[in-house]
Motif scaffolding. Structure first.
Motif, PDB file in Angstrom:
ATOM      1  N   ASP A  62      36.999  38.979  34.130  1.00  0.00           N
ATOM      2  CA  ASP A  62      35.632  38.915  34.630  1.00  0.00           C
ATOM      3  C   ASP A  62      35.521  39.619  35.993  1.00  0.00           C
ATOM      4  O   ASP A  62      36.231  39.261  36.939  1.00  0.00           O
ATOM      5  CB  ASP A  62      35.200  37.454  34.762  1.00  0.00           C
ATOM      6  CG  ASP A  62      33.768  37.326  35.249  1.00  0.00           C
ATOM      7  OD1 ASP A  62      32.857  37.727  34.505  1.00  0.00           O
ATOM      8  OD2 ASP A  62      33.571  36.850  36.387  1.00  0.00           O
ATOM      9  N   GLU A  96      33.105  39.578  38.188  1.00  0.00           N
ATOM     10  CA  GLU A  96      32.588  38.717  39.246  1.00  0.00           C
ATOM     11  C   GLU A  96      33.705  37.850  39.832  1.00  0.00           C
ATOM     12  O   GLU A  96      33.760  37.621  41.053  1.00  0.00           O
ATOM     13  CB  GLU A  96      31.467  37.838  38.708  1.00  0.00           C
ATOM     14  CG  GLU A  96      30.550  37.274  39.776  1.00  0.00           C
ATOM     15  CD  GLU A  96      29.798  38.337  40.551  1.00  0.00           C
ATOM     16  OE1 GLU A  96      29.515  38.104  41.749  1.00  0.00           O
ATOM     17  OE2 GLU A  96      29.486  39.406  39.984  1.00  0.00           O
ATOM     18  N   MET A  97      34.597  37.391  38.977  1.00  0.00           N
ATOM     19  CA  MET A  97      35.728  36.590  39.442  1.00  0.00           C
ATOM     20  C   MET A  97      36.639  37.427  40.349  1.00  0.00           C
ATOM     21  O   MET A  97      37.127  36.948  41.373  1.00  0.00           O
ATOM     22  CB  MET A  97      36.522  36.069  38.239  1.00  0.00           C
ATOM     23  CG  MET A  97      37.666  35.130  38.594  1.00  0.00           C
ATOM     24  SD  MET A  97      38.662  34.688  37.148  1.00  0.00           S
ATOM     25  CE  MET A  97      37.405  33.937  36.104  1.00  0.00           C
ATOM     26  N   LYS A 148      35.736  40.066  42.158  1.00  0.00           N
ATOM     27  CA  LYS A 148      35.022  40.273  43.418  1.00  0.00           C
ATOM     28  C   LYS A 148      35.163  39.060  44.341  1.00  0.00           C
ATOM     29  O   LYS A 148      35.412  39.199  45.547  1.00  0.00           O
ATOM     30  CB  LYS A 148      33.540  40.555  43.148  1.00  0.00           C
ATOM     31  CG  LYS A 148      33.259  41.928  42.564  1.00  0.00           C
ATOM     32  CD  LYS A 148      31.838  42.048  42.052  1.00  0.00           C
ATOM     33  CE  LYS A 148      30.800  41.826  43.113  1.00  0.00           C
ATOM     34  NZ  LYS A 148      29.415  42.011  42.575  1.00  0.00           N
ATOM     35  N   ASN A 149      34.996  37.870  43.776  1.00  0.00           N
ATOM     36  CA  ASN A 149      35.081  36.643  44.583  1.00  0.00           C
ATOM     37  C   ASN A 149      36.487  36.452  45.151  1.00  0.00           C
ATOM     38  O   ASN A 149      36.646  36.019  46.293  1.00  0.00           O
ATOM     39  CB  ASN A 149      34.678  35.438  43.742  1.00  0.00           C
ATOM     40  CG  ASN A 149      33.201  35.448  43.384  1.00  0.00           C
ATOM     41  OD1 ASN A 149      32.394  36.098  44.050  1.00  0.00           O
ATOM     42  ND2 ASN A 149      32.832  34.749  42.326  1.00  0.00           N
ATOM     43  N   ARG A 150      37.507  36.764  44.347  1.00  0.00           N
ATOM     44  CA  ARG A 150      38.875  36.615  44.809  1.00  0.00           C
ATOM     45  C   ARG A 150      39.172  37.572  45.966  1.00  0.00           C
ATOM     46  O   ARG A 150      39.771  37.200  46.985  1.00  0.00           O
ATOM     47  CB  ARG A 150      39.836  36.906  43.648  1.00  0.00           C
ATOM     48  CG  ARG A 150      41.317  36.787  43.956  1.00  0.00           C
ATOM     49  CD  ARG A 150      41.735  35.350  44.121  1.00  0.00           C
ATOM     50  NE  ARG A 150      41.844  34.948  45.509  1.00  0.00           N
ATOM     51  CZ  ARG A 150      42.059  33.700  45.898  1.00  0.00           C
ATOM     52  NH1 ARG A 150      42.165  32.732  45.012  1.00  0.00           N
ATOM     53  NH2 ARG A 150      42.156  33.396  47.182  1.00  0.00           N
ATOM     54  N   ALA A 167      37.033  38.926  48.010  1.00  0.00           N
ATOM     55  CA  ALA A 167      36.262  38.511  49.182  1.00  0.00           C
ATOM     56  C   ALA A 167      36.934  37.334  49.888  1.00  0.00           C
ATOM     57  O   ALA A 167      37.006  37.291  51.127  1.00  0.00           O
ATOM     58  CB  ALA A 167      34.839  38.145  48.771  1.00  0.00           C
ATOM     59  N   ALA A 168      37.431  36.390  49.104  1.00  0.00           N
ATOM     60  CA  ALA A 168      38.095  35.226  49.692  1.00  0.00           C
ATOM     61  C   ALA A 168      39.349  35.629  50.460  1.00  0.00           C
ATOM     62  O   ALA A 168      39.691  35.014  51.477  1.00  0.00           O
ATOM     63  CB  ALA A 168      38.442  34.225  48.598  1.00  0.00           C
ATOM     64  N   LYS A 207      39.723  38.462  51.987  1.00  0.00           N
ATOM     65  CA  LYS A 207      39.326  39.451  52.986  1.00  0.00           C
ATOM     66  C   LYS A 207      39.899  40.832  52.682  1.00  0.00           C
ATOM     67  O   LYS A 207      40.340  41.566  53.573  1.00  0.00           O
ATOM     68  CB  LYS A 207      39.725  39.011  54.394  1.00  0.00           C
ATOM     69  CG  LYS A 207      39.015  37.755  54.874  1.00  0.00           C
ATOM     70  CD  LYS A 207      39.345  37.460  56.322  1.00  0.00           C
ATOM     71  CE  LYS A 207      38.601  36.228  56.816  1.00  0.00           C
ATOM     72  NZ  LYS A 207      38.901  35.929  58.233  1.00  0.00           N
ATOM     73  N   SER A 224      45.842  39.795  45.402  1.00  0.00           N
ATOM     74  CA  SER A 224      44.542  39.244  44.997  1.00  0.00           C
ATOM     75  C   SER A 224      44.299  39.447  43.508  1.00  0.00           C
ATOM     76  O   SER A 224      43.823  38.537  42.814  1.00  0.00           O
ATOM     77  CB  SER A 224      43.423  39.907  45.804  1.00  0.00           C
ATOM     78  OG  SER A 224      43.512  39.564  47.167  1.00  0.00           O
TER      79      SER A 224
END
Length: 383
Positions: A338, A340-341, A343-345, A347-348, A350, A379
């Protein structure tokens, strides 16, 4: 070989910035020039009439050196890529039934100008889709572009690389084919010039535009352009006092001139002397020229190569080295993962990259290290 240059920047230590294709960090030296220029206007007497023209001359000279233009007056100072493209559109001689070739998913600044010509003059915008395959994708895409050029083609408007995933376009072959049918070759070099070698003598484009705040390492709202012989007697989109002949003579400005400045200077934005931004971009181009785009490519390859191999083993897709750049490349996800998953990882953790279309766009520079790519891999392994 070029060594790591992170000491020339002020990037925070707790981030992994692999996103120069979004915006370059400011060089310390460029920031210093900008600060001095801001305070310089406290005393306007320090700005002399000759400075209005000297600033532009210095900047054009650095850009001409970067892309190997023999006459710096064929270069023009612009505020953006779209400004340069607007000048191309105004002077492009087309009629109903002609076509313009662009690749699929091109950056909007190299699309909207041609869509307006569709409405105004009935020219057909012919979009060449990327192959829906991972194997030989860049090779096949280049072949499709060459096949799309025909006797009704008036211009191929394309980047040296695709802005979203770094796919490299064979400009020499596209130039040869476009010349066979009498079509122009117009290049958006925003995502390549400054980091990937670009030689006007080799590719012989009719026009080139580039924003300044990415690989030219300059401030936002700056850019440069080159206009070849086709545009030498054209009409600019803007009429300002500086792009008219003999404007250096302040006492004579009330004697209005019908003639323009020589070469491409006629296409420059008003207030091109910009006493803050123009010196900043000049300083950044001095540094880029000192590094050399070929050395930047080699450095980016040296820090990314192992990570790219690891990505392939993990099931991610990266274009073959023959058809992509080293300073900007796309990572396509394995099936079922996914976006979106991911992207979130990132971002978390950095880890700063971009998502463009269905690709994670990674764009390193000389301030990055192999360890930065290790953070990226860590990541991606988490998802």
């Amino acid at each position: 070989m070029l060594q790591n240059q992170s000491h020339l920047f002020n990037l925070p230590q707790d981030i992994t910035y692999l996103n120069c294709g979004y915006m370059s960090p400011m060089l310390k030296s460029v920031a210093e020039v900008g600060v001095r220029a801001v305070y310089g206007k406290e005393d306007p007497t320090t700005i002399k009439p000759e400075d209005f023209f000297k600033n532009g001359e210095l900047l054009r000279a650095e850009f001409a050196k970067l892309i190997n233009v023999k006459n710096e007056n064929l270069c023009a100072i612009t505020p953006s890529a779209s400004y340069g493209m607007a000048n191309v559109a105004k002077n492009l001689q087309v009629e109903k039934g002609d076509n313009i070739i662009i690749p699929e998913g091109q950056f909007p600044s190299n699309v909207y100008a041609w869509k307006e010509l569709e409405k105004e003059k009935g020219v057909k915008l012919r979009i060449v889709n990327a192959p829906e395959t991972a194997e030989n994708r860049g090779k096949l895409w280049n072949e499709r572009i060459l096949e799309a050029i025909d006797s009704k083609t008036k211009m191929v408007a394309i980047g040296h690389i695709h802005w979203a995933d770094g796919t490299k376009f064979d400009l020499k072959k596209i130039r040869e084919r476009s010349r066979e049918v009498g079509a122009l070759l117009v290049i958006d070099g925003t995502q390549s010039i400054g980091a990937l070698p670009f030689d006007v003598q080799e590719f012989q484009p009719d026009a080139v535009v580039a924003s300044g705040y990415k690989w030219l390492m300059g401030p936002y709202a700056t850019g440069m352009a080159y206009f070849g012989e086709y545009f030498q007697n054209g009409k600019p989109i803007e009429n300002n006092w500086m792009n008219r002949l003999d404007s250096q003579n302040f006492a004579n400005l009330v004697n209005y001139q019908d003639e323009y400045q020589p070469g491409a200077i006629r296409y420059e934005v008003g207030e091109s002397a910009n006493f803050i931004l123009t010196p900043m971009l000049t300083e950044s181009l001095r540094q880029v020229n000192a590094w050399g785009p070929a050395n930047i490519q080699a450095y980016c390859k040296s820090i990314a190569h192992e990570a790219q191999q690891a990505l392939a083993k993990m099931g991610f897709q990266v274009e073959s080295a023959d058809y992509r750049s080293e300073h900007l490349f796309g990572i396509r996800l394995p099936k079922g993962l996914d976006l979106e998953m991911v992207k979130n990882r990132l971002a978390a953790d950095k880890v700063f990259v971009s998502v463009r279309g269905n690709s994670i766009r990674v764009s390193p520079h000389v301030y990055n290290t192999k360890e930065d790519f290790g953070c990226l891999l860590h990541s991606l392994k988490q998802v």
